[in-house]
Design an enzyme around this catalytic site. Structure first.
Site, PDB file in Angstrom:
ATOM      1  N   LYS A  54      -0.349 -14.671   2.309  1.00 40.52           N
ATOM      2  CA  LYS A  54      -0.877 -15.150   0.568  1.00 40.52           C
ATOM      3  C   LYS A  54       0.718 -15.739  -0.215  1.00 40.52           C
ATOM      4  CE  LYS A  54      -4.819 -12.011   0.429  1.00 40.52           C
ATOM      5  NZ  LYS A  54      -5.514 -10.603   0.515  1.00 40.52           N
ATOM      6  N   GLN A  98      -3.620  -5.282  -3.214  1.00 44.81           N
ATOM      7  CA  GLN A  98      -3.606  -5.007  -1.359  1.00 44.81           C
ATOM      8  C   GLN A  98      -4.680  -4.401  -1.141  1.00 44.81           C
ATOM      9  OE1 GLN A  98      -4.157  -7.732   0.686  1.00 44.81           O
ATOM     10  NE2 GLN A  98      -5.638  -7.285   1.899  1.00 44.81           N
ATOM     11  N   ASP A 121      -7.987 -11.378  -8.459  1.00 43.46           N
ATOM     12  CA  ASP A 121      -9.005 -11.075  -7.438  1.00 43.46           C
ATOM     13  C   ASP A 121     -10.249 -10.521  -8.192  1.00 43.46           C
ATOM     14  OD1 ASP A 121      -8.882 -11.291  -4.959  1.00 43.46           O
ATOM     15  OD2 ASP A 121      -7.450  -9.458  -5.279  1.00 43.46           O
TER      16      ASP A 121
END
Ligand code: NDP
Length: 286
Positions: A54, A98, A121
């Site tokens: 990412k 994460q 997200d």
């Protein structure tokens, strides 16, 4: 019928190329680049690889990334303190925590701690609520990418029967909301669904997000359907496969995504897009 392959890798590449141009324009207009804050807790090797990918993807399109590592022994307060720091940091427009977090940490509480305006997200309950009521907010990356893949077929979503297998907060539920938002007739399946093969057989669009290797059999698929395989599973021999029995499903489907090279690359591209959109919203609200 032999399905056309939906090449997620190529479509994601096009998205990243377009994003690179938009990031450049943003940076020139506002004098700073968009920024993504990345928090990795613990030493799970797969998570470390995802995070690295990412960050590399950010760099390639001109988005700054700000990385913070915490040990697996980190307390809830320590994770919260880093999130608070990033919430307050003007260089950070999106925050990625994460997952999964090490055992003992409350994932939902930590996700809810991220400021909804920096929720790249799209997992914050406020953004989940916006999606449910059809208001603009952050949309989770994987289902957002799936919509682009479905749209790439050129087939109409409106009025189609979409069958989503899986009801997680990060894939299945938001996927169903997005399809509903495009006027599909949506059926959501889960582990208690009866007669799953018969339900799947009604799908003009099938999105499989279960996490069980090759569970969806080829003869469940309606002739000509669009089949999107979100699952990422490792077979006993170490190779990757999806939730769909690809070879058999490709004999009946009209379009199908491979694993790897389907949904995965889109997820990262959408994370970059969400970060840029967050930066634009912030800059325009000043
Ligand atoms: P979860 O484990 O959170 O959810 C799985 C869902 O599948 C649940 O709703 C569960 O039902 C349902 N399910 C389990 N068994 C069955 C069954 N036998 N029949 C029907 N439904 C079943 O997984 P995620 O949503 O997080 O992820 C799903 C898959 O997608 C995983 O393989 C994951 O690795 C992959 N993934 C891929 C991404 C990408 O970028 N390509 C991103 C995110 C995930 P119930 O609710 O009843 O338990």
């Amino acid at each position: 019928m032999t399905a056309q392959i939906i090449d997620g890798k190529a479509i994601a590449k096009q998205c990243r190329k377009a994003l690179k141009g938009r990031v450049k324009e943003f940076t020139e207009q506002y004098g700073h680049a968009p920024g993504l804050g990345v928090i990795l807790v613990g030493d799970d090797p797969a998570s470390a690889v995802y995070v690295r990918n990412k960050e590399k993807a950010c760099e390639k399109v001109g988005i700054n990334s700000f990385h913070r590592d915490l040990p697996a022994t980190a307390t809830q307060e320590q994770v919260a303190a880093i999130i608070d720091e990033m919430n307050a940091d003007d260089r950070v427009h999106g925050i990625l925590l994460q997952l999964p977090l090490p055992k003992g940490l409350d994932e939902q509480a930590m996700l809810a701690r991220i400021h909804p305006d920096k929720d790249a997200d799209g997992f914050h309950p406020i953004n989940a609520g916006y999606l449910a009521v059809g208001k603009e907010g952050y949309v989770p990356c994987t289902p957002k990418g799936v919509m682009t893949l479905i749209e790439s077929t050129g087939q109409s979503i409106e009025g189609a029967h979409a069958v989503v297998i899986g009801r997680s907060n990060i894939v299945g539920k938001p996927q169903a909301q997005l399809l509903l938002g495009k006027n599909a007739t949506v059926t959501v399946c889960h582990s208690r669904t009866r007669n799953l093969p018969e339900v799947v057989a009604q799908g003009d669009i099938v999105v499989a997000a279960v996490g069980r290797p090759e569970m969806v059999k080829g003869d469940w698929i309606k002739e000509g359907a669009i089949v999107i395989d979100v699952g990422i599973n490792r077979r006993d021999d170490g190779t990757l496969c999806g939730d769909v029995d690809y070879d058999a499903a490709a004999e009946r489907a009209g379009w199908i995504t491979p694993v790897p090279g389907g949904v995965g690359p889109m997820t990262i591209a959408m994370l970059l897009e969400n970060t840029l959109e967050g930066a634009i919203r912030k800059a325009e609200s000043r």
